[in-house]
Design a protein around this motif. Structure first.
Motif, PDB file in Angstrom:
ATOM      1  N   LYS A 225       9.203   5.420  -0.006  1.00  0.00           N
ATOM      2  CA  LYS A 225       9.177   6.409   1.081  1.00  0.00           C
ATOM      3  C   LYS A 225      10.312   7.397   0.858  1.00  0.00           C
ATOM      4  O   LYS A 225      11.446   6.994   0.571  1.00  0.00           O
TER       5      LYS A 225
ATOM      6  N   PHE B 294       5.069   9.531   0.997  1.00  0.00           N
ATOM      7  CA  PHE B 294       4.845   8.205   0.414  1.00  0.00           C
ATOM      8  C   PHE B 294       4.264   8.437  -0.984  1.00  0.00           C
ATOM      9  O   PHE B 294       3.032   8.447  -1.167  1.00  0.00           O
TER      10      PHE B 294
ATOM     11  N   ARG C  81       4.403  12.036   9.849  1.00  0.00           N
ATOM     12  CA  ARG C  81       5.279  12.234   8.692  1.00  0.00           C
ATOM     13  C   ARG C  81       6.374  13.265   8.975  1.00  0.00           C
ATOM     14  O   ARG C  81       6.681  14.101   8.132  1.00  0.00           O
TER      15      ARG C  81
ATOM     16  N   ALA D  51       1.593   5.928  -2.452  1.00  0.00           N
ATOM     17  CA  ALA D  51       0.703   5.297  -1.479  1.00  0.00           C
ATOM     18  C   ALA D  51      -0.756   5.591  -1.801  1.00  0.00           C
ATOM     19  O   ALA D  51      -1.127   6.735  -2.076  1.00  0.00           O
TER      20      ALA D  51
ATOM     21  N   GLN E  73      -2.987   4.251   0.528  1.00  0.00           N
ATOM     22  CA  GLN E  73      -3.326   4.438   1.938  1.00  0.00           C
ATOM     23  C   GLN E  73      -2.381   3.569   2.751  1.00  0.00           C
ATOM     24  O   GLN E  73      -2.051   2.454   2.349  1.00  0.00           O
ATOM     25  N   ARG E  74      -1.907   4.070   3.906  1.00  0.00           N
ATOM     26  CA  ARG E  74      -1.015   3.277   4.757  1.00  0.00           C
ATOM     27  C   ARG E  74      -1.869   2.340   5.605  1.00  0.00           C
ATOM     28  O   ARG E  74      -2.542   2.771   6.548  1.00  0.00           O
TER      29      ARG E  74
ATOM     30  N   ASP F 228      -0.274   7.720  11.109  1.00  0.00           N
ATOM     31  CA  ASP F 228       0.327   8.370   9.939  1.00  0.00           C
ATOM     32  C   ASP F 228       1.061   9.648  10.341  1.00  0.00           C
ATOM     33  O   ASP F 228       0.624  10.755  10.044  1.00  0.00           O
TER      34      ASP F 228
ATOM     35  N   THR G  54       0.805  -1.225   0.000  1.00  0.00           N
ATOM     36  CA  THR G  54       0.000   0.000   0.000  1.00  0.00           C
ATOM     37  C   THR G  54       0.835   1.270   0.000  1.00  0.00           C
ATOM     38  O   THR G  54       0.317   2.351  -0.272  1.00  0.00           O
ATOM     39  N   TYR G  55       2.116   1.170   0.336  1.00  0.00           N
ATOM     40  CA  TYR G  55       3.016   2.344   0.251  1.00  0.00           C
ATOM     41  C   TYR G  55       4.417   1.836  -0.100  1.00  0.00           C
ATOM     42  O   TYR G  55       5.285   1.704   0.732  1.00  0.00           O
TER      43      TYR G  55
END
Length: 478
Positions: A332, A379, A396, A382, A384-385, A394, A328-329
């Motif tokens: 990074k 991300f 960041r 992504a 969704q994480r 989440d 999903t991600y």
């Protein structure tokens, strides 16, 4: 890189343009009785020096001369020393940390002392051990020297408390020594203090008013250099240089954050998720310009100083992308923005004459401000994480303190207004990366996330600086 190395080399060569260390006209009297005239490095001594740096001519080589080989020496600015065979109380102590218990004891010693001449002539005044427990010696023509010294001792009073007492009847000793009584100075006795300037003023008055000896020339102790020898001096200047900076992350550890922890008995699964991406990452590596200012408080003798310094440098931007191996991600990206970093350092400096200047060595503690990392974690691909369809926390950003402490050490060379130093600093901190979830504690009973582990790094910065400083104010010792 070659340009940076050339910059450092150029800064290191600037010191060759500096001025000479301060030498003053003076003289040496050797044991044979002959006098050598030339220049002597004025180190503004409190006590008699063990060694002098002497030049017979301004361009001649510097000679190190032991004062044990001399009858005396002097500076044209007024200070003079001479060797005397004296009997003195070696047990007398006025420093409170070294006092004797109960009544003071005496230990008379006869030795050759190099004393500073405060008043010359048929009535003279000299002093030895000025920086610790001053011993003053008054000598009248045809009489043995009189020693005046303060004695401090500790004793226990009636309440059982330890108190300090002193024995110093210097006025009565001096009154008996200067017999017969002289009415011309009768009003001065109560004003007399156990200090070099006060003793000298009194004896000058006695010499002129009681002995009828005019002061035909300024006495050695009257020169400004004598009082200046016991004073501190401030130096203010600016500095510029280059700093090789190496900042990196290492030694990852983990912080556990409870999300929905169920308590004992739950069916929990511990799942590894992400790696510590920044472990071993070089946040900054390269040469950066440095600018600042400094203040030195030089103590009498000019061999020790308290050092205060402020400087500023620029931290460069850091960007790095990593593969997460998560569906999903998948990628990074870390971005740490550039920032101006001011710092202040407080420590000490030691000076040692070498050649035409002085070697400088120092150490202390530095504090760097604005050290927090203005970071952003993205991300890019992504959707969704998530973990097993559950949304992950989440965060960041990277989190660390806004200031860092560091020990520092320096070594350099000072000549005239210029000082060149090589400086080392080592900053240490921790940085939390809440965006990296290393492990997930999964609750199988209700399909929820019970807790997560995020990453904590050691954040280390080493700096090697080559600085050149220029003193702005004049040398008030001259």
């Amino acid at each position: 890189m070659r340009k940076n190395l050339l910059t450092i080399a150029a800064l290191g060569l600037v010191t060759v343009a500096a001025q000479a260390q301060q030498f003053e006209p003076g003289y040496l009297v050797r044991q044979a009785g002959d006098t050598l005239r030339g220049t002597i490095e004025n180190e503004f001594w409190e006590d008699a020096p063990r060694e002098l740096r002497f030049r017979s001519q301004p361009t001649a080589a510097i000679m190190n001369v032991s004062t044990r080989s001399l009858r005396g020496f002097g500076l044209s600015s007024g200070r003079q020393w001479r060797a005397q065979v004296l009997s003195y109380d070696a047990a007398a102590e006025s420093r409170r940390t070294y006092v004797q218990r109960d009544a003071p004891r005496t230990r008379m010693v006869t030795d050759t002392l190099l004393t500073e001449l405060l008043l010359d002539g048929p009535l003279s005044l000299t002093v030895a051990f000025r920086s610790t427990s001053p011993h003053y010696f008054v000598q009248r023509a045809g009489q043995a020297p009189l020693e005046l010294v303060n004695r401090v001792y500790s004793r226990t009073n009636a309440d059982g408390r330890e108190i300090l007492s002193q024995v110093n009847n210097f006025r009565e000793q001096l009154r008996l020594y200067l017999q017969p009584e002289c009415p011309a100075v009768a009003q001065r006795w109560n004003q007399l203090r156990f200090e070099a300037a006060s003793l000298r003023t009194f004896l000058v008055a006695y010499k002129t008013e009681c002995l009828g000896l005019p002061a035909l020339k300024p006495e050695p102790g009257a020169q400004p250099a004598v009082t200046g020898a016991g004073k501190m001096r401030l130096e203010v200047g600016v500095l510029a240089g280059a700093s090789f900076v190496n900042s990196h992350f290492s030694k990852p550890s983990y912080i556990t954050t409870d999300v929905n922890y169920p308590g004992p008995g739950a069916n929990l699964e511990d799942v590894n998720l992400e790696q510590a991406y920044l472990s071993g990452a070089q946040l900054e590596r390269g040469v950066r310009p440095v600018a600042g200012a400094y203040l030195d408080a030089l103590f009498p003798g000019r061999r020790f100083a308290l050092h205060l310094e402020g400087q500023v440098r620029r931290r460069s931007q850091y960007t790095a992308a990593f593969s997460t191996n998560q569906a999903t991600y998948p990628t990074k990206t870390y971005t740490v923005g550039a920032r101006t970093l001011p710092s202040v350092a407080l420590g000490f400096r030691l000076f040692r004459p070498v050649g035409l200047g002085q070697v400088v060595a120092g150490a202390g503690l530095a504090l760097q401000y604005n050290s927090s990392l203005p970071s952003r974690v993205d991300f890019p691909d992504a959707s969704q994480r998530e973990f097993r369809g559950l949304r992950l926390p989440d965060a960041r950003v990277l989190v660390n303190s806004n200031s860092q402490f560091a020990p520092y050490a320096e070594l350099g060379y000072r000549r005239g207004r210029l000082t060149g130093t090589l400086n080392w600093r080592y900053f240490s901190d921790t940085v939390e990366d809440p965006s990296t979830i290393n492990r997930v504690l999964y609750n199988r009973d209700n399909n929820t996330i019970a807790a997560v582990n995020t990453t904590l790094y050691s954040y280390r910065t080493q700096q090697f600086q080559l600085n050149v400083a220029y003193r702005l104010n004049r040398n008030t010792d001259k």
